[in-house]
Design an enzyme around this catalytic site. Structure first.
Site, PDB file in Angstrom:
ATOM      1  N   TRP A  21       0.671  -1.013  -0.031  1.00  0.00           N
ATOM      2  CA  TRP A  21       0.012   0.114  -0.011  1.00  0.00           C
ATOM      3  C   TRP A  21       0.830   1.324  -0.066  1.00  0.00           C
ATOM      4  O   TRP A  21       0.243   2.310   0.022  1.00  0.00           O
ATOM      5  CB  TRP A  21      -0.867  -0.064   1.226  1.00  0.00           C
ATOM      6  CG  TRP A  21      -0.231  -0.396   2.373  1.00  0.00           C
ATOM      7  CD1 TRP A  21       0.372   0.541   3.315  1.00  0.00           C
ATOM      8  CD2 TRP A  21      -0.224  -1.466   2.992  1.00  0.00           C
ATOM      9  NE1 TRP A  21       0.870  -0.240   4.398  1.00  0.00           N
ATOM     10  CE2 TRP A  21       0.508  -1.588   4.403  1.00  0.00           C
ATOM     11  CE3 TRP A  21      -0.562  -2.734   2.644  1.00  0.00           C
ATOM     12  CZ2 TRP A  21       0.771  -2.628   5.215  1.00  0.00           C
ATOM     13  CZ3 TRP A  21      -0.510  -3.999   3.458  1.00  0.00           C
ATOM     14  CH2 TRP A  21       0.291  -3.922   4.612  1.00  0.00           C
ATOM     15  N   GLU A  34      -5.631   0.346   6.172  1.00  0.00           N
ATOM     16  CA  GLU A  34      -5.429   0.880   7.339  1.00  0.00           C
ATOM     17  C   GLU A  34      -6.636   0.013   8.124  1.00  0.00           C
ATOM     18  O   GLU A  34      -6.325  -0.532   9.301  1.00  0.00           O
ATOM     19  CB  GLU A  34      -5.758   2.349   7.568  1.00  0.00           C
ATOM     20  CG  GLU A  34      -4.696   3.214   7.268  1.00  0.00           C
ATOM     21  CD  GLU A  34      -3.463   3.098   8.356  1.00  0.00           C
ATOM     22  OE1 GLU A  34      -3.636   2.647   9.430  1.00  0.00           O
ATOM     23  OE2 GLU A  34      -2.303   3.351   7.655  1.00  0.00           O
ATOM     24  N   THR A  40      -4.837  -7.059  12.072  1.00  0.00           N
ATOM     25  CA  THR A  40      -4.122  -8.147  11.859  1.00  0.00           C
ATOM     26  C   THR A  40      -2.681  -7.723  11.581  1.00  0.00           C
ATOM     27  O   THR A  40      -2.464  -6.497  11.564  1.00  0.00           O
ATOM     28  CB  THR A  40      -4.548  -8.973  10.560  1.00  0.00           C
ATOM     29  OG1 THR A  40      -3.777 -10.195  10.415  1.00  0.00           O
ATOM     30  CG2 THR A  40      -4.457  -8.341   9.397  1.00  0.00           C
ATOM     31  N   LEU A  77     -10.349 -12.524   8.942  1.00  0.00           N
ATOM     32  CA  LEU A  77      -9.756 -11.299   9.527  1.00  0.00           C
ATOM     33  C   LEU A  77     -10.828 -10.828  10.638  1.00  0.00           C
ATOM     34  O   LEU A  77     -10.160 -10.117  11.699  1.00  0.00           O
ATOM     35  CB  LEU A  77     -10.118 -10.058   8.550  1.00  0.00           C
ATOM     36  CG  LEU A  77      -8.784  -9.649   7.739  1.00  0.00           C
ATOM     37  CD1 LEU A  77      -9.252  -8.428   6.738  1.00  0.00           C
ATOM     38  CD2 LEU A  77      -7.536  -9.536   8.296  1.00  0.00           C
ATOM     39  N   TYR A 117      -8.480   8.267  13.862  1.00  0.00           N
ATOM     40  CA  TYR A 117      -7.323   7.718  13.550  1.00  0.00           C
ATOM     41  C   TYR A 117      -7.140   7.539  11.945  1.00  0.00           C
ATOM     42  O   TYR A 117      -6.101   7.910  11.451  1.00  0.00           O
ATOM     43  CB  TYR A 117      -6.968   6.413  14.109  1.00  0.00           C
ATOM     44  CG  TYR A 117      -5.821   5.287  13.727  1.00  0.00           C
ATOM     45  CD1 TYR A 117      -4.405   5.711  14.235  1.00  0.00           C
ATOM     46  CD2 TYR A 117      -6.048   4.391  12.842  1.00  0.00           C
ATOM     47  CE1 TYR A 117      -3.231   5.073  13.425  1.00  0.00           C
ATOM     48  CE2 TYR A 117      -4.882   3.753  12.209  1.00  0.00           C
ATOM     49  CZ  TYR A 117      -3.712   4.146  12.450  1.00  0.00           C
ATOM     50  OH  TYR A 117      -2.598   3.414  11.975  1.00  0.00           O
ATOM     51  N   ASP A 135      -2.834   5.983  17.850  1.00  0.00           N
ATOM     52  CA  ASP A 135      -3.263   4.650  18.099  1.00  0.00           C
ATOM     53  C   ASP A 135      -2.468   4.123  19.205  1.00  0.00           C
ATOM     54  O   ASP A 135      -1.414   4.839  19.761  1.00  0.00           O
ATOM     55  CB  ASP A 135      -3.282   4.022  16.882  1.00  0.00           C
ATOM     56  CG  ASP A 135      -1.792   3.621  16.226  1.00  0.00           C
ATOM     57  OD1 ASP A 135      -0.769   4.360  16.946  1.00  0.00           O
ATOM     58  OD2 ASP A 135      -1.526   2.727  15.393  1.00  0.00           O
ATOM     59  N   GLU A 179       3.654   7.821   9.111  1.00  0.00           N
ATOM     60  CA  GLU A 179       3.906   6.533   8.775  1.00  0.00           C
ATOM     61  C   GLU A 179       5.349   6.166   9.719  1.00  0.00           C
ATOM     62  O   GLU A 179       5.334   4.823  10.111  1.00  0.00           O
ATOM     63  CB  GLU A 179       4.389   6.398   7.420  1.00  0.00           C
ATOM     64  CG  GLU A 179       3.322   6.742   6.379  1.00  0.00           C
ATOM     65  CD  GLU A 179       3.244   6.147   5.109  1.00  0.00           C
ATOM     66  OE1 GLU A 179       3.327   4.694   5.209  1.00  0.00           O
ATOM     67  OE2 GLU A 179       3.504   6.650   4.048  1.00  0.00           O
ATOM     68  N   CYS A 196      16.449  -1.503  23.356  1.00  0.00           N
ATOM     69  CA  CYS A 196      16.514  -0.280  23.554  1.00  0.00           C
ATOM     70  C   CYS A 196      17.860   0.252  23.283  1.00  0.00           C
ATOM     71  O   CYS A 196      18.279   1.350  22.841  1.00  0.00           O
ATOM     72  CB  CYS A 196      16.264   0.093  24.984  1.00  0.00           C
ATOM     73  SG  CYS A 196      14.454  -0.065  25.390  1.00  0.00           S
ATOM     74  N   CYS A 199      18.202   1.794  19.742  1.00  0.00           N
ATOM     75  CA  CYS A 199      17.039   2.805  19.522  1.00  0.00           C
ATOM     76  C   CYS A 199      17.761   4.177  19.470  1.00  0.00           C
ATOM     77  O   CYS A 199      18.350   4.502  20.251  1.00  0.00           O
ATOM     78  CB  CYS A 199      15.987   2.696  20.701  1.00  0.00           C
ATOM     79  SG  CYS A 199      14.758   4.224  20.422  1.00  0.00           S
TER      80      CYS A 199
HETATM   81  S1  SF4 Z   1      11.665   4.755  22.883  1.00  0.00           S
HETATM   82 FE1  SF4 Z   1      13.415   3.512  22.208  1.00  0.00          FE
HETATM   83  S2  SF4 Z   1      14.596   3.632  24.340  1.00  0.00           S
HETATM   84 FE2  SF4 Z   1      12.574   4.371  24.718  1.00  0.00          FE
HETATM   85  S3  SF4 Z   1      11.539   2.379  25.270  1.00  0.00           S
HETATM   86 FE3  SF4 Z   1      10.968   2.587  23.199  1.00  0.00          FE
HETATM   87  S4  SF4 Z   1      12.465   1.413  22.255  1.00  0.00           S
HETATM   88 FE4  SF4 Z   1      13.440   1.726  24.226  1.00  0.00          FE
END
Ligand code: SF4
Length: 351
Positions: A21, A34, A40, A77, A117, A135, A179, A196, A199
């Site tokens: 999409w 959406e 799903t 679905l 949403y 969401d 997105e 994390c 991240c």
């Molecule tokens: S934003 Fe990043 S550092 Fe914070 S909880 Fe989510 S994954 Fe972990």
């Protein structure tokens, strides 16, 4: 705010998935995707999306299709009311908007089944409107990064998260921002055990710093679950068996099922066979119970269905008004809930 949308956008460019999409910004594609993704995972959603678009390539083809065809494509679905709403909304677009998808947020919201949403997703992705999507993914990401413990299911919480999401929204590119938020919540900041260490927000994330990721977001209420007990009767007549259409305003409306006896508490097979509902269906005929399945628990969002299939042989069985006699080869013509489909597929393997 601390370059939030830049960090997010860079992450998105490096991690976004190729999804069917995303080939264009056609509002019809965005809408269909959406609605499918509300119920799903992306992997399964892709197949449904491609099948749906192949069968109904335009809004007009969806608007003019028989409801049964739409329910058949939707089969498996769940949340069949969403498919029915899309059918209705496609007709609204044909009748009220001259067949052209509306490009104002307030008009998009007029379409049946479209909430804030979905309207924000379609409006931003297809028309560049500055509306942030909110969401479950967005609540999770924002509550963790900003350390917000306001319950997300309260008016005040909803307002706080909505205000923050709109403050963060990239005014120059709301489509990519939305997105990216959805993708970030789906791939990186996942509900359990997000990684994390990789991240891009780890040095900014309040939840990571406070080691309370699993406690966010906060919900104030526990959703109550309704338990229902479904006893489906598999009644054969020669090679054929009976189906009935669900017409009440309830789950699986307008889908087909095996004749059903529902109770609000578990019943033994003896209680079921001596009960008023069963006796009035069978009217004193000689009944032989051939098989009783183990209980299957089918979980819906606010309901838990405890399901058993009872295979019966009855003499001179006449169809009730609402029953339809069906040959196994005709089953693919009837939209049925997934668990009935699974049962029938298993039966057909043994017929
Ligand atoms: S934003 Fe990043 S550092 Fe914070 S909880 Fe989510 S994954 Fe972990």
């Amino acid at each position: 705010m601390f370059g939030f949308h830049k960090i997010l956008t860079v992450w998105y460019q490096q991690n976004k998935r190729d999804l069917p999409w995303r080939v264009n910004q056609d509002p019809y594609y965005v809408w269909v995707s959406e609605v499918i993704l509300q119920q799903t995972r992306v992997d399964q959603g892709k197949e449904y999306f491609l099948r749906f678009i192949k069968r109904f390539p335009t809004i007009n083809s969806l608007a003019t299709a028989p409801e049964n065809d739409i329910l058949l494509i939707w089969q498996g679905l769940g949340y069949y009311s969403r498919a029915r709403n899309m059918h209705y909304a496609a007709r609204q677009i044909m009748n009220e908007f001259n067949g052209i998808f509306p490009d104002h947020y307030s008009d998009i919201l007029k379409l049946k089944g479209v909430g804030e949403y979905t309207a924000a997703a379609i409006g931003s992705i297809s028309f560049g409107l500055q509306h942030a999507v909110i969401d479950g993914n967005v609540y999770r990401v924002l509550s963790r990064i900003f350390g917000i413990a306001t319950p997300i299911d309260t008016t005040i919480g909803k307002r706080e998260f909505s205000d923050l999401a709109h403050e963060l929204l990239d005014p120059n590119n709301p489509a990519i921002f939305n997105e990216a938020m959805m993708e970030f919540g789906a791939l990186q900041c996942i509900p359990r055990n997000p990684d994390c260490n990789i991240c891009p927000f780890r040095f900014r994330c309040v939840a990571f710093a406070n080691n309370n990721i699993s406690k966010l977001p906060v919900k104030s209420k526990k959703t109550s679950v309704r338990h229902r007990f479904f006893h489906f009767l598999y009644l054969k007549s020669g090679e054929q068996f009976f189906l009935e259409k669900r017409e009440e305003n309830d789950i699986w409306q307008n889908l087909y099922q095996l004749p059903l006896i529902e109770s609000d508490k578990p019943l033994t097979i003896e209680e079921l066979l001596s009960g008023q509902q069963f006796c009035s269906l069978m009217r004193g005929r000689t009944i032989e119970v051939e098989k009783v399945s183990a209980e299957i628990v089918h979980v819906l969002s606010h309901q838990k269905l405890h399901v058993r299939f009872i295979e019966l042989k009855a003499e001179h069985l006449e169809a009730k008004v609402q029953w339809i006699l069906v040959h196994p080869a005709e089953v693919p013509e009837y939209p049925v809930p997934k668990l009935i489909d699974n049962f029938l597929l298993e039966k057909m393997g043994t017929i």
